[in-house]
Design a protein around this motif. Sequence first.
Motif, PDB file in Angstrom:
ATOM      1  N   ASP A   1       9.128  21.639   5.037  1.00 32.68           N
ATOM      2  CA  ASP A   1       7.784  22.040   4.626  1.00 32.68           C
ATOM      3  C   ASP A   1       7.445  21.409   3.278  1.00 32.68           C
ATOM      4  OD1 ASP A   1       5.367  23.547   4.353  1.00 32.68           O
ATOM      5  OD2 ASP A   1       6.476  24.906   3.030  1.00 32.68           O
TER       6      ASP A   1
ATOM      7  N   ILE B   1       1.132  15.691   1.834  1.00 30.86           N
ATOM      8  CA  ILE B   1       0.462  16.945   2.197  1.00 30.86           C
ATOM      9  C   ILE B   1      -1.058  16.823   2.136  1.00 30.86           C
ATOM     10  CG2 ILE B   1       0.243  18.074  -0.077  1.00 30.86           C
ATOM     11  CD1 ILE B   1       1.299  20.623   1.182  1.00 30.86           C
TER      12      ILE B   1
ATOM     13  N   SER C   1      -3.417  16.877   5.226  1.00 29.74           N
ATOM     14  CA  SER C   1      -3.526  18.159   5.926  1.00 29.74           C
ATOM     15  C   SER C   1      -4.480  19.120   5.220  1.00 29.74           C
ATOM     16  CB  SER C   1      -2.145  18.816   6.050  1.00 29.74           C
ATOM     17  OG  SER C   1      -1.668  19.240   4.788  1.00 29.74           O
TER      18      SER C   1
ATOM     19  N   LYS D   1     -10.275  13.398   7.186  1.00 27.57           N
ATOM     20  CA  LYS D   1      -9.986  11.979   6.977  1.00 27.57           C
ATOM     21  C   LYS D   1     -11.071  11.283   6.169  1.00 27.57           C
ATOM     22  CE  LYS D   1      -6.785  10.491  10.576  1.00 27.57           C
ATOM     23  NZ  LYS D   1      -6.548   9.513  11.648  1.00 27.57           N
TER      24      LYS D   1
ATOM     25  N   ARG E   1       2.972  24.367   6.065  1.00 23.69           N
ATOM     26  CA  ARG E   1       2.666  23.585   7.264  1.00 23.69           C
ATOM     27  C   ARG E   1       3.761  22.563   7.479  1.00 23.69           C
ATOM     28  NH1 ARG E   1       0.087  18.800   8.637  1.00 23.69           N
ATOM     29  NH2 ARG E   1      -1.129  18.847  10.553  1.00 23.69           N
TER      30      ARG E   1
ATOM     31  N   SER F   1       5.513  19.489   9.028  1.00 19.93           N
ATOM     32  CA  SER F   1       4.933  18.287   9.627  1.00 19.93           C
ATOM     33  C   SER F   1       5.473  18.006  11.020  1.00 19.93           C
ATOM     34  CB  SER F   1       5.205  17.082   8.711  1.00 19.93           C
ATOM     35  OG  SER F   1       6.590  16.911   8.556  1.00 19.93           O
TER      36      SER F   1
ATOM     37  N   GLN G   1      -2.697   6.870   4.404  1.00 21.20           N
ATOM     38  CA  GLN G   1      -2.728   8.258   4.853  1.00 21.20           C
ATOM     39  C   GLN G   1      -3.497   8.407   6.163  1.00 21.20           C
ATOM     40  OE1 GLN G   1      -4.429   9.738   1.201  1.00 21.20           O
ATOM     41  NE2 GLN G   1      -2.538  10.764   0.598  1.00 21.20           N
TER      42      GLN G   1
ATOM     43  N   ASP H   1       1.562  11.843  10.828  1.00 24.44           N
ATOM     44  CA  ASP H   1       1.950  12.877   9.870  1.00 24.44           C
ATOM     45  C   ASP H   1       3.463  12.994   9.728  1.00 24.44           C
ATOM     46  OD1 ASP H   1       0.994  15.355   8.259  1.00 24.44           O
ATOM     47  OD2 ASP H   1       2.569  16.144   9.573  1.00 24.44           O
TER      48      ASP H   1
END
Length: 400
Positions: free
Chosen positions: A68, A122, A125, A129, A187, A189, A330, A335
Motif C-alpha cells: 500500500d 499514488i 489514483s 488523468k 489503496r 495497487s 503516469q 498502476d
Amino acid sequence: MPLGRGFGVLWSANALSNLADGIAFVSMPLLAAMMTDDPRLVAGLATMYALIRLLVALPIGVWVDRFDRRTLLVTANLLRGGALLVLAATIQLGAPSLVALYATMAVVGTLESMADNAAVAILPSLVRKEQLDTANSRVAAVQLVVDEFAGPPLGGLLFALAAAAPVFAMGGLWAVAGLIALALPIRRSRPTTASVRTSVYKEAREGIIWLARHRVVGALAIIGALASVGYMLPFSILVLFASDNLGLDGTGYGLLLAFSALGGLLGSFLAPRLRSVLGYRWAIVASLALGAATLIGLAFTENAIIAGVLLALYILHAVVWNICSLSLRQRLVPDGLLGRVGGAARVLGLLGLALGSALGGILGVADLATPVLVGGVVFAVCCAVAAVTLRGDLEGTQVA
C-alpha cells in the motif's frame, strides 16, 4: 481547478517534506563541517547520499508496487523524522558524531527514495488523468518555493541559533508530513500474497523490461538520462563559472540561483497550458529546445544580468519538461508497474547526473564555458530525440 481532498493531503505532506529537504540542503553540510575540517569527509556526505539513492532505487520500486503506497509514504516520513530527532538529541547532548551523521543520512536517503516513488505512484489514483498536468505543476510549484526560497535560508538561520535546531526542525517536519499522509486513502495497487510473490530482482526486472519495450515511456527515460547529463555538465561547475566568468561573489551567486528559481515558478504555471495548446510532444520538444538555447547562450555571456535571465529560462524549461514527462508516464504506465518503472527511470537519471558531474569537472579544467556549451549541445540532442520518438497518439501508445 479543484483536485479533491486526497490531492490536498498529498500536496500538504509533500510541502512539509520538501521544506525539510530545503533545510537539509544547507544544514547537513554545515553539520559535517562542524564535525571535521577534512574536505573529503564533508563532500563525501553528498556522495554517499547519491550512491544510496542509486542502490535502493530498483528494490524500492518493487516495494511501491507490492505494498500500500499510503502506508509506505507514512512510514518513510515518520521514520525519517524519528532518525533526525535522534540525531538532533545526540547533538544537543554534546555528543555529535560524523559516523552518526553519515548513518542517519544513509537512512534518510533510502527513505526519501521510498517517499518520492510512492508519492509519484499514488498521484494517479487521487486525480483524474486529465488533471495530472495541473496536479504535478502544483506539486512542482510548492517544491520550488520551499526548496529554493524558504528552506535554505531557514536552515542557515536555525543553524546560527544552535547546531541541533535545524535537525530538530527537519525531524519534526517529516514526522508531521507522515501524520498528514495518514489521511490518504488506503489503496493497494495490485493483490500480492506470499505464495505468488517472486524475488525482488525478478519483479524489478519486469519493470525494466516493460520500460525498455515501451516506445514512449522508454524514450522519455532515455531523454531524461541524457538531460541529467546535460544538467550536471554546467551545474557541477556553475559556482566557478559565476565567479570567474560573471565576476560574482558568494552573495551574487546566491542571488543568481534565487532569481533563476523564479523561472521554475513560471514554468509550473505554464506547463499545463503549454501541454493543452501544443500537446505533449511539442511541449516537450519546445522545452528541451529552450534548455539547449539558454545553455549555449550562457556559455558565451559574461554579463551577470543576462546570465540570470538565461538561467531562469533554463529552470523554466526543466520544470515544463519534468511536469510533462512525469504526467505522460503516469498516464501510460499500468498502476501495478508505476513503482518499478519509476525506479528504473530513476536509476538512469541518477547515472546521468553522476556522469554529467564528472564530465563537467573534466571539461572545466581547460575552460569553464566548455561544459556549459556541451550541456547545451546535449539538450539539443535530447530535443531531436524527442521530436523523432514522441510521435503519434502518445496517450494511447502501447508497447511497441
